[in-house]
Scaffold this motif. Structure first.
Motif, PDB file in Angstrom:
ATOM      1  N   GLU A 158       0.833  -1.209   0.000  1.00  0.00           N
ATOM      2  CA  GLU A 158       0.000   0.000   0.000  1.00  0.00           C
ATOM      3  C   GLU A 158       0.865   1.255   0.000  1.00  0.00           C
ATOM      4  N   GLN A 159       1.933   1.242   0.803  1.00  0.00           N
ATOM      5  CA  GLN A 159       2.834   2.393   0.831  1.00  0.00           C
ATOM      6  C   GLN A 159       3.506   2.585  -0.528  1.00  0.00           C
ATOM      7  N   GLN A 160       3.897   1.490  -1.152  1.00  0.00           N
ATOM      8  CA  GLN A 160       4.532   1.575  -2.468  1.00  0.00           C
ATOM      9  C   GLN A 160       3.556   2.126  -3.500  1.00  0.00           C
ATOM     10  N   ALA A 161       2.292   1.706  -3.423  1.00  0.00           N
ATOM     11  CA  ALA A 161       1.282   2.200  -4.357  1.00  0.00           C
ATOM     12  C   ALA A 161       1.080   3.703  -4.161  1.00  0.00           C
ATOM     13  N   VAL A 162       1.071   4.173  -2.924  1.00  0.00           N
ATOM     14  CA  VAL A 162       0.929   5.607  -2.645  1.00  0.00           C
ATOM     15  C   VAL A 162       2.127   6.364  -3.204  1.00  0.00           C
ATOM     16  N   LEU A 163       3.321   5.830  -2.993  1.00  0.00           N
ATOM     17  CA  LEU A 163       4.521   6.494  -3.525  1.00  0.00           C
ATOM     18  C   LEU A 163       4.491   6.543  -5.046  1.00  0.00           C
ATOM     19  N   ASN A 164       4.038   5.478  -5.684  1.00  0.00           N
ATOM     20  CA  ASN A 164       3.983   5.452  -7.149  1.00  0.00           C
ATOM     21  C   ASN A 164       2.968   6.449  -7.678  1.00  0.00           C
ATOM     22  N   ARG A 165       1.864   6.653  -6.965  1.00  0.00           N
ATOM     23  CA  ARG A 165       0.850   7.613  -7.407  1.00  0.00           C
ATOM     24  C   ARG A 165       1.357   9.047  -7.260  1.00  0.00           C
ATOM     25  N   LYS A 166       2.171   9.302  -6.249  1.00  0.00           N
ATOM     26  CA  LYS A 166       2.685  10.649  -6.021  1.00  0.00           C
ATOM     27  C   LYS A 166       3.761  11.017  -7.034  1.00  0.00           C
ATOM     28  N   GLY A 167       4.383  10.035  -7.618  1.00  0.00           N
ATOM     29  CA  GLY A 167       5.453  10.305  -8.562  1.00  0.00           C
ATOM     30  C   GLY A 167       6.791  10.291  -7.851  1.00  0.00           C
ATOM     31  N   PRO A 168       7.863  10.515  -8.587  1.00  0.00           N
ATOM     32  CA  PRO A 168       9.197  10.466  -7.984  1.00  0.00           C
ATOM     33  C   PRO A 168       9.377  11.594  -6.968  1.00  0.00           C
ATOM     34  N   THR A 169      10.037  11.249  -5.876  1.00  0.00           N
ATOM     35  CA  THR A 169      10.344  12.249  -4.845  1.00  0.00           C
ATOM     36  C   THR A 169      11.812  12.116  -4.468  1.00  0.00           C
ATOM     37  N   LYS A 170      12.284  13.040  -3.667  1.00  0.00           N
ATOM     38  CA  LYS A 170      13.668  12.973  -3.219  1.00  0.00           C
ATOM     39  C   LYS A 170      13.851  11.940  -2.111  1.00  0.00           C
ATOM     40  N   ALA A 171      12.771  11.628  -1.387  1.00  0.00           N
ATOM     41  CA  ALA A 171      12.875  10.666  -0.285  1.00  0.00           C
ATOM     42  C   ALA A 171      13.009   9.257  -0.845  1.00  0.00           C
ATOM     43  N   ARG A 172      13.915   8.505  -0.231  1.00  0.00           N
ATOM     44  CA  ARG A 172      14.088   7.119  -0.658  1.00  0.00           C
ATOM     45  C   ARG A 172      13.095   6.239   0.084  1.00  0.00           C
ATOM     46  N   PRO A 173      12.569   5.203  -0.548  1.00  0.00           N
ATOM     47  CA  PRO A 173      11.681   4.276   0.166  1.00  0.00           C
ATOM     48  C   PRO A 173      12.419   3.607   1.320  1.00  0.00           C
ATOM     49  N   LEU A 174      11.672   3.209   2.321  1.00  0.00           N
ATOM     50  CA  LEU A 174      12.245   2.603   3.518  1.00  0.00           C
ATOM     51  C   LEU A 174      13.099   1.396   3.193  1.00  0.00           C
ATOM     52  N   MET A 175      12.690   0.562   2.272  1.00  0.00           N
ATOM     53  CA  MET A 175      13.428  -0.657   1.947  1.00  0.00           C
ATOM     54  C   MET A 175      14.824  -0.342   1.426  1.00  0.00           C
ATOM     55  N   GLN A 176      15.010   0.783   0.759  1.00  0.00           N
ATOM     56  CA  GLN A 176      16.317   1.136   0.234  1.00  0.00           C
ATOM     57  C   GLN A 176      17.231   1.687   1.318  1.00  0.00           C
ATOM     58  N   THR A 177      16.667   2.204   2.410  1.00  0.00           N
ATOM     59  CA  THR A 177      17.489   2.787   3.456  1.00  0.00           C
ATOM     60  C   THR A 177      17.957   1.752   4.462  1.00  0.00           C
ATOM     61  N   LEU A 178      17.299   0.599   4.527  1.00  0.00           N
ATOM     62  CA  LEU A 178      17.681  -0.421   5.490  1.00  0.00           C
ATOM     63  C   LEU A 178      18.814  -1.274   4.941  1.00  0.00           C
ATOM     64  N   PRO A 179      19.807  -1.597   5.765  1.00  0.00           N
ATOM     65  CA  PRO A 179      20.892  -2.466   5.295  1.00  0.00           C
ATOM     66  C   PRO A 179      20.377  -3.886   5.085  1.00  0.00           C
ATOM     67  N   LEU A 180      20.879  -4.528   4.058  1.00  0.00           N
ATOM     68  CA  LEU A 180      20.492  -5.899   3.785  1.00  0.00           C
ATOM     69  C   LEU A 180      21.318  -6.840   4.631  1.00  0.00           C
TER      70      LEU A 180
END
Length: 92
Positions: free
Chosen positions: A52-74
């Protein structure tokens, strides 16, 4: 043929003990199944929230904020459940 009552009683006790042991194992397995169901439900709930969060981000378009999954170390897990730190990629 003659049967010793003490041998029969011992055999009966072994059967009773075995049944009690099996009943205990079944109860433990039922408890494990409930825990697994709960954990799976939690994973599905978290996955739905993430989607759901990803769908909201995709509807808003590109932003400067990185998604949470990209900020967490693997982290990589080994078969025994040990968590290994992420290997450095060499790029920043």
């Amino acid at each position: 043929m003659f049967f010793d009552d003490s041998a029969s009683a011992a055999s009966s006790m072994e059967v009773t003990d075995r049944i009690a042991s099996l009943e205990q194992r079944v109860q433990m397995q039922e408890d494990d199944i409930q825990l697994l169901k709960s954990a799976l439900a939690d994973v599905v709930r978290r996955l739905n929230i993430t989607e759901e969060q990803q769908a909201v981000l995709n509807r808003k378009g590109p932003t400067k904020a990185r998604p949470l999954m990209q900020t967490l170390p693997l982290r990589t897990t080994v078969n025994n459940g040990t968590v290994l730190p992420k290997k450095p990629t060499g790029s920043l």
